[in-house]
Motif scaffolding. Structure first.
Motif, PDB file in Angstrom:
ATOM      1  N   TYR A 158       0.864  -1.182   0.000  1.00  0.00           N
ATOM      2  CA  TYR A 158       0.000   0.000   0.000  1.00  0.00           C
ATOM      3  C   TYR A 158       0.899   1.229   0.000  1.00  0.00           C
ATOM      4  O   TYR A 158       1.745   1.372   0.877  1.00  0.00           O
ATOM      5  CB  TYR A 158      -0.880   0.014   1.253  1.00  0.00           C
ATOM      6  N   VAL A 159       0.725   2.087  -1.008  1.00  0.00           N
ATOM      7  CA  VAL A 159       1.587   3.270  -1.144  1.00  0.00           C
ATOM      8  C   VAL A 159       0.726   4.523  -1.276  1.00  0.00           C
ATOM      9  O   VAL A 159      -0.177   4.578  -2.109  1.00  0.00           O
ATOM     10  CB  VAL A 159       2.506   3.142  -2.385  1.00  0.00           C
ATOM     11  N   GLY A 160       1.028   5.532  -0.459  1.00  0.00           N
ATOM     12  CA  GLY A 160       0.290   6.793  -0.530  1.00  0.00           C
ATOM     13  C   GLY A 160       0.718   7.640  -1.712  1.00  0.00           C
ATOM     14  O   GLY A 160      -0.087   7.993  -2.567  1.00  0.00           O
ATOM     15  N   PHE A 161       1.996   7.960  -1.764  1.00  0.00           N
ATOM     16  CA  PHE A 161       2.540   8.797  -2.836  1.00  0.00           C
ATOM     17  C   PHE A 161       3.829   8.186  -3.361  1.00  0.00           C
ATOM     18  O   PHE A 161       4.587   7.587  -2.609  1.00  0.00           O
ATOM     19  CB  PHE A 161       2.894  10.198  -2.307  1.00  0.00           C
ATOM     20  N   THR A 162       4.073   8.391  -4.651  1.00  0.00           N
ATOM     21  CA  THR A 162       5.350   7.981  -5.233  1.00  0.00           C
ATOM     22  C   THR A 162       6.072   9.237  -5.709  1.00  0.00           C
ATOM     23  O   THR A 162       5.472  10.074  -6.386  1.00  0.00           O
ATOM     24  CB  THR A 162       5.102   7.036  -6.430  1.00  0.00           C
ATOM     25  N   ILE A 163       7.344   9.368  -5.314  1.00  0.00           N
ATOM     26  CA  ILE A 163       8.146  10.485  -5.832  1.00  0.00           C
ATOM     27  C   ILE A 163       9.469   9.920  -6.348  1.00  0.00           C
ATOM     28  O   ILE A 163       9.879   8.835  -5.949  1.00  0.00           O
ATOM     29  CB  ILE A 163       8.414  11.579  -4.758  1.00  0.00           C
ATOM     30  N   ASP A 164      10.118  10.656  -7.222  1.00  0.00           N
ATOM     31  CA  ASP A 164      11.387  10.175  -7.758  1.00  0.00           C
ATOM     32  C   ASP A 164      12.534  10.471  -6.807  1.00  0.00           C
ATOM     33  O   ASP A 164      13.344   9.618  -6.505  1.00  0.00           O
ATOM     34  CB  ASP A 164      11.670  10.814  -9.117  1.00  0.00           C
ATOM     35  N   SER A 165      12.610  11.706  -6.386  1.00  0.00           N
ATOM     36  CA  SER A 165      13.760  12.111  -5.579  1.00  0.00           C
ATOM     37  C   SER A 165      13.377  13.278  -4.691  1.00  0.00           C
ATOM     38  O   SER A 165      12.222  13.695  -4.653  1.00  0.00           O
ATOM     39  CB  SER A 165      14.898  12.515  -6.511  1.00  0.00           C
ATOM     40  N   GLY A 166      14.350  13.814  -3.981  1.00  0.00           N
ATOM     41  CA  GLY A 166      14.118  14.972  -3.120  1.00  0.00           C
ATOM     42  C   GLY A 166      14.026  14.555  -1.672  1.00  0.00           C
ATOM     43  O   GLY A 166      13.716  13.405  -1.364  1.00  0.00           O
ATOM     44  N   PHE A 167      14.305  15.503  -0.788  1.00  0.00           N
ATOM     45  CA  PHE A 167      14.236  15.217   0.637  1.00  0.00           C
ATOM     46  C   PHE A 167      13.014  15.914   1.211  1.00  0.00           C
ATOM     47  O   PHE A 167      12.861  17.122   1.081  1.00  0.00           O
ATOM     48  CB  PHE A 167      15.507  15.688   1.354  1.00  0.00           C
ATOM     49  N   ILE A 168      12.125  15.138   1.812  1.00  0.00           N
ATOM     50  CA  ILE A 168      10.864  15.705   2.276  1.00  0.00           C
ATOM     51  C   ILE A 168      10.767  15.727   3.798  1.00  0.00           C
ATOM     52  O   ILE A 168      11.421  14.941   4.487  1.00  0.00           O
ATOM     53  CB  ILE A 168       9.654  14.960   1.669  1.00  0.00           C
ATOM     54  N   VAL A 169       9.941  16.638   4.287  1.00  0.00           N
ATOM     55  CA  VAL A 169       9.703  16.769   5.732  1.00  0.00           C
ATOM     56  C   VAL A 169       8.235  17.112   5.976  1.00  0.00           C
ATOM     57  O   VAL A 169       7.514  17.505   5.074  1.00  0.00           O
ATOM     58  CB  VAL A 169      10.582  17.884   6.363  1.00  0.00           C
ATOM     59  N   GLY A 170       7.838  16.978   7.239  1.00  0.00           N
ATOM     60  CA  GLY A 170       6.476  17.328   7.645  1.00  0.00           C
ATOM     61  C   GLY A 170       5.627  16.089   7.838  1.00  0.00           C
ATOM     62  O   GLY A 170       6.006  14.998   7.412  1.00  0.00           O
ATOM     63  N   TYR A 171       4.495  16.253   8.530  1.00  0.00           N
ATOM     64  CA  TYR A 171       3.559  15.151   8.781  1.00  0.00           C
ATOM     65  C   TYR A 171       4.295  13.967   9.433  1.00  0.00           C
ATOM     66  O   TYR A 171       4.167  12.827   9.030  1.00  0.00           O
ATOM     67  CB  TYR A 171       2.882  14.736   7.461  1.00  0.00           C
ATOM     68  N   GLY A 172       5.121  14.284  10.407  1.00  0.00           N
ATOM     69  CA  GLY A 172       5.859  13.249  11.140  1.00  0.00           C
ATOM     70  C   GLY A 172       7.281  13.026  10.660  1.00  0.00           C
ATOM     71  O   GLY A 172       8.109  12.458  11.360  1.00  0.00           O
ATOM     72  N   ILE A 173       7.554  13.484   9.443  1.00  0.00           N
ATOM     73  CA  ILE A 173       8.860  13.209   8.811  1.00  0.00           C
ATOM     74  C   ILE A 173       9.822  14.365   9.100  1.00  0.00           C
ATOM     75  O   ILE A 173       9.448  15.534   8.969  1.00  0.00           O
ATOM     76  CB  ILE A 173       8.672  13.008   7.290  1.00  0.00           C
ATOM     77  N   ASP A 174      11.058  14.017   9.464  1.00  0.00           N
ATOM     78  CA  ASP A 174      11.988  15.045   9.941  1.00  0.00           C
ATOM     79  C   ASP A 174      13.188  15.256   9.040  1.00  0.00           C
ATOM     80  O   ASP A 174      13.535  14.420   8.208  1.00  0.00           O
ATOM     81  CB  ASP A 174      12.533  14.630  11.305  1.00  0.00           C
ATOM     82  N   TYR A 175      13.841  16.367   9.297  1.00  0.00           N
ATOM     83  CA  TYR A 175      15.231  16.534   8.898  1.00  0.00           C
ATOM     84  C   TYR A 175      15.959  16.938  10.170  1.00  0.00           C
ATOM     85  O   TYR A 175      15.624  17.981  10.762  1.00  0.00           O
ATOM     86  CB  TYR A 175      15.398  17.604   7.809  1.00  0.00           C
ATOM     87  N   ALA A 176      16.903  16.123  10.627  1.00  0.00           N
ATOM     88  CA  ALA A 176      17.623  16.362  11.888  1.00  0.00           C
ATOM     89  C   ALA A 176      16.642  16.657  13.030  1.00  0.00           C
ATOM     90  O   ALA A 176      16.829  17.596  13.791  1.00  0.00           O
ATOM     91  CB  ALA A 176      18.635  17.483  11.712  1.00  0.00           C
ATOM     92  N   GLU A 177      15.567  15.837  13.098  1.00  0.00           N
ATOM     93  CA  GLU A 177      14.549  15.899  14.166  1.00  0.00           C
ATOM     94  C   GLU A 177      13.622  17.106  14.089  1.00  0.00           C
ATOM     95  O   GLU A 177      12.735  17.250  14.926  1.00  0.00           O
ATOM     96  CB  GLU A 177      15.188  15.828  15.563  1.00  0.00           C
TER      97      GLU A 177
END
Ligand code: IMP
Ligand code: MG
Length: 170
Positions: free
Chosen positions: A138-157
């Protein structure tokens, strides 16, 4: 700089679609959801609230990332499961599949515990750096590349508290 990629409305629609697919597949059977901390804590809490099957939620934390943007390869379990999953329907809930190394490690470890079924639900499938064969059911979104944040997802916390998903741009 942060640029919005998916709005809370996009996310909500994706989560409802995933929940409907899971309900369809499991026909009111019990499911154990394994939330992989920390990145999928918000995703899991939204997802399970759309699912009407009898559900049990457990948490696991493995660390594969330091404070950088790339997997270090070494994976350690810092919080293990509490539920016995033998003979159960189990769904791993993950924020992002990138190289796939983290999930492959967890998948193999859980399959050894002999669940009845073992599925993967990922909010984001990021294709570019995949180095190992692993496919989410089960997959919500597919992306090719890039670093994402938000909605629980972090960069360096940081940025976990943002309600939408952003891409970090130079
Ligand atoms: P993998 O082992 O390379 O698949 O790493 C997957 C983990 O790395 C995910 O569960 C995330 O925690 C983290 N990760 C991968 N890509 C991103 C990203 O774009 N933003 C934030 N964390 C990421
Ligand atoms: Mg993660």
């Amino acid at each position: 700089m942060l640029k919005q990629l998916f709005s809370r409305k996009d996310i909500d629609e994706a989560v409802q679609r995933l929940a409907a697919a899971i309900e369809r597949d499991f026909d009111n059977e019990e499911i154990i959801f394994i939330c992989l901390l920390k990145g999928s804590f918000i995703f899991t809490s939204d997802l399970v609230r759309h699912i009407h099957n009898p559900s049990v939620i457990d948490f696991m934390r493995v660390s594969s990332y330091g404070k950088g943007m790339q997997s270090k390869g070494a994976i350690t379990i810092t919080k293990d499961l509490e539920e016995n999953i033998q003979g159960k329907n189990v769904i791993i809930v993950e924020d992002i599949i990138d190289s796939g190394l983290t999930l492959k490690y967890i998948y193999d470890m859980l399959i050894a515990k002999e669940p009845k079924t073992l599925k993967i639900c990922a909010l984001v499938d990021k294709r570019e750096r995949r180095t190992i064969e692993i496919k989410a059911d089960y997959v919500g979104f597919t992306i090719d590349s890039g670093f994402i944040v938000g909605y629980g997802i972090d960069y360096a916390e940081k940025y976990r508290n943002l309600p939408d998903i952003y891409i970090i741009e130079e």
